[in-house]
Design a protein around this motif. Structure first.
Motif, mmCIF file in Angstrom:
data_model
loop_
_atom_site.group_PDB
_atom_site.id
_atom_site.type_symbol
_atom_site.label_atom_id
_atom_site.label_comp_id
_atom_site.label_asym_id
_atom_site.label_seq_id
_atom_site.Cartn_x
_atom_site.Cartn_y
_atom_site.Cartn_z
ATOM 1 N N SER A 53 27.916 60.998 -42.595
ATOM 2 C CA SER A 53 29.095 61.867 -42.604
ATOM 3 C C SER A 53 30.320 60.983 -42.517
ATOM 4 O O SER A 53 30.365 60.060 -41.691
ATOM 5 N N ARG B 165 33.249 62.353 -41.803
ATOM 6 C CA ARG B 165 34.134 63.011 -40.849
ATOM 7 C C ARG B 165 33.825 62.638 -39.405
ATOM 8 O O ARG B 165 34.735 62.452 -38.600
ATOM 9 N N GLY C 234 32.130 72.693 -38.829
ATOM 10 C CA GLY C 234 31.776 71.357 -39.302
ATOM 11 C C GLY C 234 31.012 70.567 -38.264
ATOM 12 O O GLY C 234 30.004 69.923 -38.568
ATOM 13 N N ASP D 182 26.605 65.231 -44.508
ATOM 14 C CA ASP D 182 27.586 65.817 -45.422
ATOM 15 C C ASP D 182 26.913 66.338 -46.685
ATOM 16 O O ASP D 182 27.294 67.389 -47.221
ATOM 17 N N LEU E 89 27.718 70.081 -46.869
ATOM 18 C CA LEU E 89 28.787 70.265 -47.857
ATOM 19 C C LEU E 89 28.231 70.281 -49.272
ATOM 20 O O LEU E 89 28.943 69.972 -50.227
ATOM 21 N N TRP F 281 32.531 64.191 -54.813
ATOM 22 C CA TRP F 281 33.110 65.536 -54.771
ATOM 23 C C TRP F 281 32.927 66.210 -56.124
ATOM 24 O O TRP F 281 33.068 65.581 -57.173
ATOM 25 N N LEU G 169 35.596 71.839 -55.138
ATOM 26 C CA LEU G 169 36.524 71.405 -54.096
ATOM 27 C C LEU G 169 37.807 72.237 -54.160
ATOM 28 O O LEU G 169 38.311 72.709 -53.136
ATOM 29 N N THR H 19 37.356 75.946 -53.021
ATOM 30 C CA THR H 19 37.286 76.147 -51.570
ATOM 31 C C THR H 19 38.573 75.740 -50.862
ATOM 32 O O THR H 19 38.588 75.597 -49.634
ATOM 33 N N ALA I 179 37.007 71.029 -47.015
ATOM 34 C CA ALA I 179 36.189 69.922 -46.512
ATOM 35 C C ALA I 179 36.985 68.620 -46.514
ATOM 36 O O ALA I 179 36.886 67.804 -45.583
ATOM 37 N N TYR I 180 37.764 68.404 -47.538
ATOM 38 C CA TYR I 180 38.604 67.203 -47.644
ATOM 39 C C TYR I 180 39.682 67.206 -46.570
ATOM 40 O O TYR I 180 39.921 66.191 -45.904
ATOM 41 N N ASP J 159 39.617 68.816 -43.646
ATOM 42 C CA ASP J 159 39.005 68.630 -42.335
ATOM 43 C C ASP J 159 38.607 67.173 -42.108
ATOM 44 O O ASP J 159 38.726 66.640 -40.993
ATOM 45 N N LEU J 160 38.102 66.533 -43.149
ATOM 46 C CA LEU J 160 37.757 65.116 -43.065
ATOM 47 C C LEU J 160 38.976 64.286 -42.675
ATOM 48 O O LEU J 160 38.934 63.478 -41.736
#
Length: 713
Positions: free
Chosen positions: A242, A244, A326, A412, A416, A445, A450, A453, A457-458, A460-461
């Motif tokens: 991951s 993140r 997450g 991830d 994801l 990705w 991407l 949504t 996800a990007y 939050d990362l």
């Protein structure tokens, strides 16, 4: 079909590829034009969810891509710059009224939008006549994450709207001066209290020493993103499970508050765990992450089960709530990975939202709690490390590093999965340093998913990685513009570039960095389009300049005054031997031993000697060395050379500073070389610990060079 004919894509396939952002051709490192094969384009389109297996299906897909925007009431996501007005379409059944408005972030209110008088002919899609109404986002919106909403008698739709900074500005205390910092592979920098691997306590000490005693303004470290929760652990920090979340391998167990209040029996367990691996910190051999993690994990389980105060428990709960789904998914994946060991998961568990996953979450709740707790205590220790660096006098503090992608079987990839492309690895086409190309085996990705949504996800990362960062280095920042996709089974040179919405990805990066008050550096090396660097400069993102890669058109070293100002400039990088080794040509001998050269070794040796001789001549011409310089004098002269550039940030490899000669990583290898396992050592390979740094003459001398005010003309 003739194989040669099949290798050449049809015009329709090329049109379809371009419609989905796939570049059917590209220019190689030497300027030659190369076209992807039919098989490569077909496989990449399949990973994007497009069936291009026959001419008939290609025609269907071409028609579908034209109709796709008309099937959506609102665009998937809108990303614009502050002060920019932007028109956007709203698609509804022709003649139906529509109401459109913006909900501002944080209960900031509602802005109703008026339709623009801009007529577009209706279009029949899937048997329905659809009209297009145009609206405009006003230029007065504040920075932030907002939402566009549209409502008709038939229903509603919503889309993410991000307003991003036009440009990231350097912090005021960095403006108008050149700053320097250290670069270190954290796992390799150990102390006598480390458990065989450098950790966050070592990071705090190194940051404080770097600022207080050496005068550095930042400390760039390798990615500390999560690896497997079980052994064997992937050594590469650039292949995390991951991006993140954090690798708890870097935790200092003794610095967790509850450790101080353990019972005598539990404290003994922790001490016994430490004793078995602490001695590894002085071992000059390859770093043994597995031994360190097995010992550390056993101790962490004991500390986790100890009672926490009400305040501490509340803080843990608040952290867990702030990280949301997450964190829960990541902890679940870790618990499942432990539960099944090396066995394959049942197919039903591949869906994170499935009933079987929910049931097993309940069964493994205690272990899921443990992995959430590990992230909390890691977050606390990272915060402490950043505070220590700033208190030591650093202007920036810790500079974190964001890897290009993630392990194809990691957390991830599981959690994801809908926003990643499968059956694809990313890498780089051949260049002069990696003549066979590179495949990093990471799922990229999925551009459309991407956006669909809202880039959640990007976003939050970035937010998580920037929480305790004064700066962020983006590895292979070119990947935010285009990535080299390699279908499974293909060689690294049999890929194709897939383009991304760089305005959205860079804009979101700028927004989150602005909110965190962080500097952003993009590693913009390798094959790229010339306009990309100008774009990054315009957005206030620093580039990366490596002394050995900066050359005039005839191959001579680029004069310092011609370097970019908005850059992090360094002598070397982790993918090369430290400067002492590079000057000795060890990068050639290593690649020859490992069979990585595609040209005769004598020719490559000759090229390396020419490169070295030209650099020494450049140093001598500027009065930076005498007639017979020592290795140490040469290394210091190289750093004086980059000090003469206008670069706002200069990086000094800690390996260079202590005289290390061994490379941390040799691209293109796996088991052939101990990548990411080389402990910090001196020119003889003797281990250098954090306690030894302030007695290291080479380090102190190089730091003095970096703090010099005047240079020879």
């Amino acid at each position: 079909m003739d194989p040669a004919e099949h290798a050449t894509p049809s015009p329709a396939l090329i049109d379809l590829a371009r419609a989905y952002g796939v570049s059917p051709d590209h220019f190689g490192f030497h300027g030659e034009s190369r076209t992807a094969s039919t098989d490569t384009l077909t496989a990449v389109l399949a990973a994007l969810g497009v069936d291009a297996s026959t001419p008939e299906r290609i025609d269907v897909a071409l028609a579908s891509v034209v109709d796709a925007p008309w099937r959506r009431m609102l665009p998937a996501t809108l990303v614009l710059r502050e002060g920019q007005a932007q028109k956007f379409p709203v698609h509804v059944t022709d003649g139906m009224p529509v109401e459109v408005w913006i909900e501002l972030e944080g209960h900031g209110g509602r802005i109703d939008l008026e339709q623009i008088d801009l007529y577009t002919e209706p279009r029949t899609v899937d048997g329905r006549t659809i009209g297009r109404a145009m609206f405009e986002v006003p230029r007065t919106l504040p920075l932030g994450w907002h939402e566009v909403r549209a409502a008709t008698p038939d229903g509603q739709s919503r889309a993410t709207l991000a307003v991003t900074p036009v440009r990231l500005e350097l912090p005021a205390d960095l403006a108008g001066r050149q700053s320097w910092g250290l670069m270190a592979q954290l796992y390799s920098v150990r102390s006598r209290q480390s458990w065989g691997v450098g950790d966050f306590a070592d990071l705090a000490d190194l940051g404080w020493i770097g600022g207080k005693a050496l005068g550095a303004d930042f400390l760039l470290i390798n990615p500390v993103a999560a690896a497997e929760p079980t052994t064997p652990m992937t050594p590469s920090p650039y292949l995390p499970v991951s991006r993140r979340f954090i690798n708890p391998l870097y935790l200092r167990v003794e610095d967790i508050r509850e450790t101080a209040y353990l019972s005598a029996a539990d404290r003994s367990i922790v001490e016994w765990s430490a004793e078995g691996v602490r001695e590894l910190s002085t071992d000059p051999g390859p770093i043994d992450r597995d031994a360190s993690w097995d010992a550390k994990k056993a101790a962490l389980q004991v500390v986790f089960e100890a009672p926490r105060s009400a305040a501490r428990q509340t803080a843990f709960g608040d952290f867990r709530a702030s990280q949301g789904r997450g964190l829960e998914d990541f902890a679940t994946w870790c618990a499942f990975t432990e539960h099944f060991g090396g066995a394959a998961w049942p197919p039903a568990l591949r869906d994170p939202a499935g009933d079987e996953v929910a049931a097993l979450r309940v069964e493994l709740a205690q272990q899921i709690d443990f992995h959430c707790w590990l992230q909390w205590v890691a977050d606390v220790q990272l915060e402490q490390a950043q505070r220590s660096a700033l208190e030591g006098g650093m202007a920036i503090g810790i500079m974190h590093d964001l890897a290009v992608g993630v392990h194809p079987e990691g957390s991830d990839a599981w959690a994801l999965g809908s926003v990643l492309a499968h059956g694809i690895g990313v890498g780089a086409p051949p260049d002069m340093y990696n003549q066979q190309g590179q495949n990093w085996s990471q799922p990229p990705w999925h551009p459309e998913e991407l956006a669909r949504t809202g880039y959640a996800a990007y976003r939050d990362l970035l937010r998580t990685v920037l929480r305790h960062a004064g700066a962020l280095r983006i590895d292979h920042v070119i990947g935010l513009f285009r990535l080299w996709w390699i279908p499974e089974g293909n060689g690294a040179d049999e890929g194709v570039y897939v383009r991304y919405d760089h305005e959205a990805l860079i804009g979101i990066l700028c927004l989150e960095a602005h909110r965190a008050g962080a500097v952003v550096i993009g590693e913009d090396l390798g094959v790229f389009e010339p306009w990309v660097r100008d774009y990054l400069t315009d957005r206030g993102i620093l580039g990366t300049s490596i002394l050995w890669f900066e050359q005039e058109s005839d191959g001579r070293p680029l004069a310092p005054e011609h370097y970019r100002a908005l850059s992090l400039t360094t002598v070397t990088t982790h993918d090369l031997p430290p400067s002492a080794g590079y000057l000795a040509g060890e990068q050639v001998e290593l690649r020859d031993r490992l069979g990585l050269l595609t040209e005769p070794v004598q020719l490559v040796r000759q090229q390396a000697r020419r490169e070295r001789d030209q650099m020494i001549l450049a140093l001598a011409t500027r009065g930076l060395i005498d007639d017979d310089p020592s290795e140490r004098e040469l290394v210091e002269a190289l750093h004086r050379y980059i000090k003469a550039t206008p670069a706002v940030l200069l990086g000094v490899s800690l390996a260079d500073a202590v005289g290390e000669r061994r490379a941390q990583n040799q691209p293109g290898t796996d088991q052939q070389y101990p990548n990411w396992k080389v402990p910090l050592g001196d020119s003889s390979g003797n281990v250098v610990l954090i306690e030894d740094l302030l007695d290291n003459a080479r380090l102190l001398s190089l730091a003095a060079v970096m703090n010099e005010d005047d240079l020879p003309a």
